[in-house]
Design an enzyme around this catalytic site. Sequence first.
Site, short mmCIF file in Angstrom:
data_model
loop_
_atom_site.label_atom_id
_atom_site.label_comp_id
_atom_site.label_asym_id
_atom_site.label_seq_id
_atom_site.Cartn_x
_atom_site.Cartn_y
_atom_site.Cartn_z
N LYS A 281 0.83 -1.21 0.00
CA LYS A 281 0.00 0.00 0.00
C LYS A 281 0.87 1.26 0.00
O LYS A 281 0.63 2.18 -0.78
CB LYS A 281 -0.90 -0.06 1.25
CG LYS A 281 -1.85 1.08 1.43
CD LYS A 281 -2.99 0.69 2.36
CE LYS A 281 -2.75 1.00 3.82
NZ LYS A 281 -2.69 2.43 4.13
N SER A 282 1.87 1.30 0.85
CA SER A 282 2.71 2.51 0.94
C SER A 282 3.41 2.79 -0.38
O SER A 282 3.50 3.93 -0.83
CB SER A 282 3.76 2.34 2.04
OG SER A 282 3.16 2.28 3.30
N ARG B 276 2.70 6.00 -3.39
CA ARG B 276 3.79 6.89 -3.82
C ARG B 276 4.03 6.76 -5.32
O ARG B 276 4.26 7.76 -6.01
CB ARG B 276 5.05 6.60 -3.01
CG ARG B 276 4.91 7.11 -1.56
CD ARG B 276 5.91 6.46 -0.65
NE ARG B 276 5.95 7.06 0.68
CZ ARG B 276 5.20 6.69 1.71
NH1 ARG B 276 4.32 5.71 1.57
NH2 ARG B 276 5.33 7.28 2.88
N ARG C 219 -9.00 12.64 11.84
CA ARG C 219 -7.55 12.44 12.02
C ARG C 219 -6.75 13.75 11.92
O ARG C 219 -7.12 14.66 11.19
CB ARG C 219 -7.06 11.40 11.01
CG ARG C 219 -7.75 10.06 11.28
CD ARG C 219 -7.26 8.97 10.40
NE ARG C 219 -5.86 8.69 10.62
CZ ARG C 219 -5.16 7.88 9.83
NH1 ARG C 219 -5.72 7.30 8.79
NH2 ARG C 219 -3.89 7.66 10.09
N SER D 149 6.68 10.37 11.32
CA SER D 149 5.62 9.98 10.38
C SER D 149 6.15 9.96 8.96
O SER D 149 6.60 10.98 8.44
CB SER D 149 4.44 10.96 10.47
OG SER D 149 3.63 10.84 9.32
N ASP E 178 1.98 -0.38 11.98
CA ASP E 178 0.81 -1.00 11.36
C ASP E 178 0.64 -2.48 11.76
O ASP E 178 -0.42 -3.06 11.53
CB ASP E 178 0.90 -0.90 9.83
CG ASP E 178 0.71 0.53 9.37
OD1 ASP E 178 0.18 1.36 10.13
OD2 ASP E 178 1.11 0.84 8.23
N LYS F 28 -5.03 6.51 14.45
CA LYS F 28 -5.06 5.81 13.16
C LYS F 28 -6.52 5.73 12.68
O LYS F 28 -7.35 6.48 13.14
CB LYS F 28 -4.42 4.42 13.30
CG LYS F 28 -2.92 4.48 13.60
CD LYS F 28 -2.16 4.97 12.39
CE LYS F 28 -0.67 5.08 12.69
NZ LYS F 28 0.07 5.68 11.57
N ARG G 45 -7.35 -2.91 9.77
CA ARG G 45 -6.36 -3.72 10.49
C ARG G 45 -6.96 -4.38 11.73
O ARG G 45 -6.53 -5.45 12.14
CB ARG G 45 -5.12 -2.90 10.82
CG ARG G 45 -4.44 -2.36 9.56
CD ARG G 45 -2.95 -2.26 9.63
NE ARG G 45 -2.47 -1.47 8.51
CZ ARG G 45 -2.18 -1.94 7.30
NH1 ARG G 45 -2.28 -3.23 7.06
NH2 ARG G 45 -1.76 -1.14 6.34
C1 S3P Z 1 2.38 5.10 6.09
C2 S3P Z 1 2.91 5.56 7.27
C3 S3P Z 1 2.32 5.25 8.57
C4 S3P Z 1 1.39 4.06 8.49
C5 S3P Z 1 0.45 4.14 7.34
C6 S3P Z 1 1.21 4.23 6.02
C7 S3P Z 1 3.04 5.50 4.84
O1 S3P Z 1 1.58 6.37 9.03
O2 S3P Z 1 0.67 3.91 9.69
O3 S3P Z 1 -0.39 3.00 7.28
O4 S3P Z 1 2.76 4.90 3.78
O5 S3P Z 1 3.85 6.43 4.88
P1 S3P Z 1 2.27 7.62 9.74
O6 S3P Z 1 3.03 8.37 8.73
O7 S3P Z 1 1.11 8.43 10.27
O8 S3P Z 1 3.11 7.06 10.84
#
Ligand code: S3P
Length: 436
Positions: free
Chosen positions: A25-26, A30, A127, A170, A322, A349, A395
């Site tokens: 996902k991350s 991007r 959030r 973060s 996560d 979260k 989650r």
């Molecule tokens: C993420 C960073 C984390 C994570 C989120 C995905 C990312 O959040 O909890 O699921 O892709 O950069 P934070 O940046 O708020 O720590």
Amino acid sequence: MEVASQVIVRPARNVRGSVQLPGDKSVSHRYAMLAGIAEGPSRLENYSTGADCASTLGCMRALGVNWQRKDGEANVVEVQGSGMSLSAPATALDCGNSGSTMRMLSGIVAAQPFTSEMIGDESLSRRPMERVIKPLSAMGAQISSQHGKPPLRITGTHLKAIDYEMPVASAQVKSCLLFAGLFAEGESRIQEPLRTRDHGEVALRTFGAKLERRSVGQGSEVRIRGGQRLRGVEARVPGDLSSAAFFLCAAALFPGSQLVIPHLLMNPTRARLLDILMQMGLKISVTQLDEVHGEMVGSLQVEGAKLKGGTIAGADSAALIDEIPVLAAIAPYTEQGIEVRDAKELRVKESDRIAAVAKNLGLMGAEVEERADGLRIPGAQHLHGAELDSYGDHRIAMAFAIAALRAKGETLIKGSESAAISYPAFFSILEEMTER
Ligand code: S3P
């Protein structure tokens, strides 16, 4: 709108089989954002199947980026990059449930010569966004919000570079500011107090940007010069490690389990889960380790074992943020239990994950101590099935499906549709993998 649904999870004897995870996902978020502002076409294979990454694609389309899913290959996304200039959206940018979309994309729209409104669902609307509003405002953008929460109204401008020490560790904020830095006048320096996932840095390099990174204490500093242009890429997104976590923790419940997980993301800033599970007793071997577009990828072979338990604190809490819900959900079955500290970010979260874990474990009959910044869960406990709520959090829904595998009796999980935020096929794959 998604219709609320529920699943019943029955106890299992074992988990076994091979599971190929959808794209991380991350990384998917991007790649989609950078492909949108790159020059030329990009082809993204194994793009995340989750609703969150679809939200990012939806926002990019609203900003004038053309993309399509390849016929018959839903997980291949072909993007025609717009270059650094996007188009003013005709409607609000709907980020759905995705904090990553809102926070990271705000760094890009803050540099565009128009106003964007960013909205989200009920959970996202609760959030904190101050963490991106403050530095982006310092770079010159005009941003209004509801007391630091969505919706955001961002009027972009020609940004100035920033020298910024992030108060919260973060990766979303770091990526937001690096993306903004790409458009800004001068060199930006972003410092993080603890090392967080570096997919933003890696992806920027993949798309042709230059940046410098160095360690500073337990964190790091990244510098990026504005005015760089990106070029499209052909890339395959490695399997999602945070989704794999559910199967790894399932294997950790049954000494006879055997799993194979090919083409999994193994980026060192994400792979702490594997070290922790191995320290606790799970047997994991990695083969076919390779680097693809700067991301480490490998195939895992996993053998179940009795888990010892342990403490997750400090830098580990940021690195495992996560994965903590599922580690906590299986903690009662470990020998010594698990203590989680320094994880107050879990409270902001998709749900308050500390409260949700404590509540659901309690309903299953576990002893659990809820703390402001974590949990203490004793080991060697026997849990029973119960009626649980996902709190609309993907989650939490998946973590308790795993806890339910070792409980006595059936567990009902309400709001199970939320799994689709990151992993739509989760419940059907879990069913295929469990032996009863
Ligand atoms: C993420 C960073 C984390 C994570 C989120 C995905 C990312 O959040 O909890 O699921 O892709 O950069 P934070 O940046 O708020 O720590």
